[in-house]
Design an enzyme around this catalytic site. Structure first.
Site, PDB file in Angstrom:
ATOM      1  CG  ASP A   1     -84.881 -23.421  17.789  1.00 57.15           C
ATOM      2  OD1 ASP A   1     -83.411 -23.602  17.627  1.00 57.15           O
ATOM      3  OD2 ASP A   1     -85.646 -24.191  18.392  1.00 57.15           O
TER       4      ASP A   1
ATOM      5  CD  GLU B   1     -89.180 -29.546  16.093  1.00 54.93           C
ATOM      6  OE1 GLU B   1     -87.702 -29.423  16.184  1.00 54.93           O
ATOM      7  OE2 GLU B   1     -89.533 -30.247  17.000  1.00 54.93           O
TER       8      GLU B   1
ATOM      9  CG  ASP C   1     -82.541 -29.314  14.523  1.00 56.18           C
ATOM     10  OD1 ASP C   1     -82.982 -28.281  14.994  1.00 56.18           O
ATOM     11  OD2 ASP C   1     -82.598 -30.439  14.970  1.00 56.18           O
TER      12      ASP C   1
ATOM     13  CB  ILE D   1     -80.645 -24.484  18.008  1.00 59.90           C
ATOM     14  CG1 ILE D   1     -79.973 -23.153  17.716  1.00 59.90           C
ATOM     15  CG2 ILE D   1     -79.883 -24.957  19.314  1.00 59.90           C
ATOM     16  CD1 ILE D   1     -80.457 -21.780  18.633  1.00 59.90           C
ATOM     17  CG  ASP D   2     -79.813 -31.514  17.394  1.00 61.21           C
ATOM     18  OD1 ASP D   2     -81.058 -31.917  17.570  1.00 61.21           O
ATOM     19  OD2 ASP D   2     -78.783 -32.389  17.658  1.00 61.21           O
TER      20      ASP D   2
ATOM     21  CB  THR E   1     -83.124 -26.741  22.279  1.00 63.54           C
ATOM     22  OG1 THR E   1     -84.048 -27.659  21.989  1.00 63.54           O
ATOM     23  CG2 THR E   1     -83.318 -25.882  21.068  1.00 63.54           C
TER      24      THR E   1
ATOM     25  CG  ASP F   1     -83.351 -34.541  14.884  1.00 69.14           C
ATOM     26  OD1 ASP F   1     -82.870 -33.297  15.423  1.00 69.14           O
ATOM     27  OD2 ASP F   1     -84.271 -34.992  15.533  1.00 69.14           O
TER      28      ASP F   1
HETATM   29  C1  2IP Z   1     -83.354 -33.352  19.732  1.00 79.02           C
HETATM   30  C2  2IP Z   1     -81.858 -33.486  20.481  1.00 79.02           C
HETATM   31  C3  2IP Z   1     -82.026 -34.445  21.453  1.00 79.02           C
HETATM   32  C4  2IP Z   1     -82.358 -35.817  20.752  1.00 79.02           C
HETATM   33  C5  2IP Z   1     -83.588 -35.657  19.902  1.00 79.02           C
HETATM   34  C6  2IP Z   1     -83.317 -34.682  18.955  1.00 79.02           C
HETATM   35  O1  2IP Z   1     -83.605 -32.291  19.009  1.00 79.02           O
HETATM   36  O2  2IP Z   1     -81.076 -33.585  19.526  1.00 79.02           O
HETATM   37  O3  2IP Z   1     -80.659 -34.319  22.142  1.00 79.02           O
HETATM   38  O4  2IP Z   1     -82.383 -36.683  21.778  1.00 79.02           O
HETATM   39  O5  2IP Z   1     -83.660 -37.193  19.411  1.00 79.02           O
HETATM   40  O6  2IP Z   1     -84.891 -34.602  18.402  1.00 79.02           O
HETATM   41  P1  2IP Z   1     -80.972 -37.370  22.360  1.00 79.02           P
HETATM   42  O7  2IP Z   1     -80.104 -36.504  22.979  1.00 79.02           O
HETATM   43  O8  2IP Z   1     -81.549 -38.291  23.437  1.00 79.02           O
HETATM   44  O9  2IP Z   1     -80.469 -38.273  21.386  1.00 79.02           O
HETATM   45  P2  2IP Z   1     -83.934 -30.617  19.425  1.00 79.02           P
HETATM   46  O10 2IP Z   1     -82.945 -30.390  20.517  1.00 79.02           O
HETATM   47  O11 2IP Z   1     -83.608 -30.005  18.496  1.00 79.02           O
HETATM   48  O12 2IP Z   1     -85.275 -30.759  19.978  1.00 79.02           O
HETATM   49 CA    CA Z   2     -83.312 -31.691  16.650  1.00 81.87          CA
END
Ligand code: 2IP
Ligand code: CA
Length: 399
Positions: A54, A79, A153, A155-156, A158, A316
């Site tokens: 990340d 982040e 972000d 790696i969203d 993760t 995000d």
């Molecule tokens: C997270 C990731 C999650 C999401 C959450 C984000 O970011 O995208 O999947 O939850 O809101 O903050 P959900 O999948 O329930 O929508 P990260 O993976 O960067 O922590």
């Molecule tokens: Ca994210």
């Protein structure tokens, strides 16, 4: 065209290469896998490998942008922090060095002397990447650099990045989980108004070659500035034949009489899910990743991405928000949408990116605290909201 956007696309591709390398190269993948063993986590290295991937991606984006546009690097927010302390109590700041050898040195400090992994990572970090998009090259637009702030972000999703499978089947084009839900998000906003101006969503894992096991990715972008609106989907749309477009127009008219479709988080509240099923019937899809869900709206796979909780953050949503704006849509604050009187014809309560939440601390300062609703068409959004309000239990709409 905006040179900044062109460079962002290039660095997002570099970031995608790093993300792919960590999953595809055996030495690195083993480190990611070790995340699974709870007890061992964090013990071996100054930082768990997931966080290292990340932070590395974030630093690559920051430092490549700074090199090309001096002063921009310190306006890039995300982040992650790039400071670690290893087992020996040494404080390490992860920065890209000017040579590959120096980067190997620095990485092996964080990775407790793991030379193979450090070399593999440094190699991909220093690799040159070219990226072009003919739609982008066709327009000339200059945005003053000093008004820009950037949310990243690296790696969203993760969780899917580490544990996600490569062989998940999509449902009507939407992946409920798996590597396809991983995205790299870069959103550029106006620091004075908080309005998103440019966005890049890079999806590093789209399809896998079953012989080489190599992944191919895809990149989406949009720009919306002073009346100029362009996005990567324009090229896909204008490439199609007239006949195809006509058929599509006819079907999209018909579609309007169909229920609207929505993508939701697996952690969505039951009361919202119940109302949604009354509005959308079976056209509701669960998917991982806030970035991926908004990408589903950009791609036209669904009409709406709705989330009632406060657990998404500026990093995000900013990238997708800019792309959707360029397409004529946007991302609004869900709570405010449900409380407003649509009759007033006032502008929608769009999310903004420049002010922190009053009284909040830590990451919550940057939470989208009223939830969110992402859409491509304002007309569809208004229809959706009025149906949703009718179908929410009275107690819900009052709170
Ligand atoms: C997270 C990731 C999650 C999401 C959450 C984000 O970011 O995208 O999947 O939850 O809101 O903050 P959900 O999948 O329930 O929508 P990260 O993976 O960067 O922590
Ligand atoms: Ca994210």
């Amino acid at each position: 065209m905006s040179d900044i956007l062109r460079e962002l696309l290039r660095v997002s591709e570099k970031a995608a290469n790093i993300a792919r390398a960590c999953r595809q190269q055996e030495t690195l993948f083993q480190l990611l896998i070790e995340e699974k063993k709870e007890g061992e986590k964090n013990k071996k290295f100054a930082v768990d490998f997931k966080t290292l991937a990340d932070v590395l991606v974030q630093e690559v984006i920051k430092q490549n942008m700074e090199n090309k546009f001096p002063g921009l690097g310190k306006k890039i927010f995300g982040e992650e922090s790039n400071e670690f302390t290893n087992d020996l109590g040494e404080k390490i700041t992860l920065r890209l060095c000017s040579t590959e050898e120096e980067t190997v040195e620095l990485l092996s400090k964080v990775l407790n002397g793991n030379k193979l992994a450090s070399e593999a990572l440094a190699k991909v970090v220093h690799q040159d990447v070219a990226f072009t998009d003919p739609t982008l090259d066709s327009i000339e637009i200059n945005i003053p650099q000093d008004i820009l702030g950037i949310w990243v972000d690296p790696i969203d999703s993760t969780y899917q990045y580490i544990k996600g499978s490569a062989d998940i089947k999509s449902i009507q084009g939407i992946f409920p989980c798996g590597l396809q839900c991983v995205t790299i998000l870069i959103g550029v906003y106006d620091m004075q108004t908080g309005v998103p101006l440019m966005g890049v969503i890079n999806q590093p894992f789209v399809s896998q070659d079953l012989n080489t096991l190599r992944w191919k990715g895809q990149c989406y972008w949009g720009l919306s500035y002073m009346g100029t609106n362009i996005h990567s989907r324009q090229l896909t749309i204008s490439k199609r034949t007239v006949k195809e477009t006509q058929t599509e127009n006819a079907s999209s008219e018909a579609e309007f009489s169909h229920p609207l479709s929505a993508v939701i988080s697996t952690s969505e509240k039951e009361s919202i899910k119940a109302a949604l099923s009354r509005v959308c019937g079976d056209r509701i899809f669960g998917a991982a990743g806030a970035g991926y869900k908004s990408l589903c709206v950009v791609q036209g796979l669904v009409d709406i991405y709705i989330f009632s909780e406060d657990t998404t953050f500026k990093w995000d949503s900013c990238a997708a928000h800019a792309i959707l704006r360029a397409m004529g849509g946007g991302i609004a604050d869900l709570k405010e949408c449900l409380e407003r009187n649509p009759e007033t014809g006032l502008d929608l309560p769009q999310l903004v990116y420049h002010v922190e939440n009053e009284g909040a601390t830590g990451v919550d300062r940057w939470a989208n605290k009223g939830g969110l609703i992402a859409y491509r068409s304002r007309k569809q959004l208004e229809t959706f909201l009025s149906l949703l309000l009718q179908n929410l239990a009275p107690v819900q709409t009052q709170s």
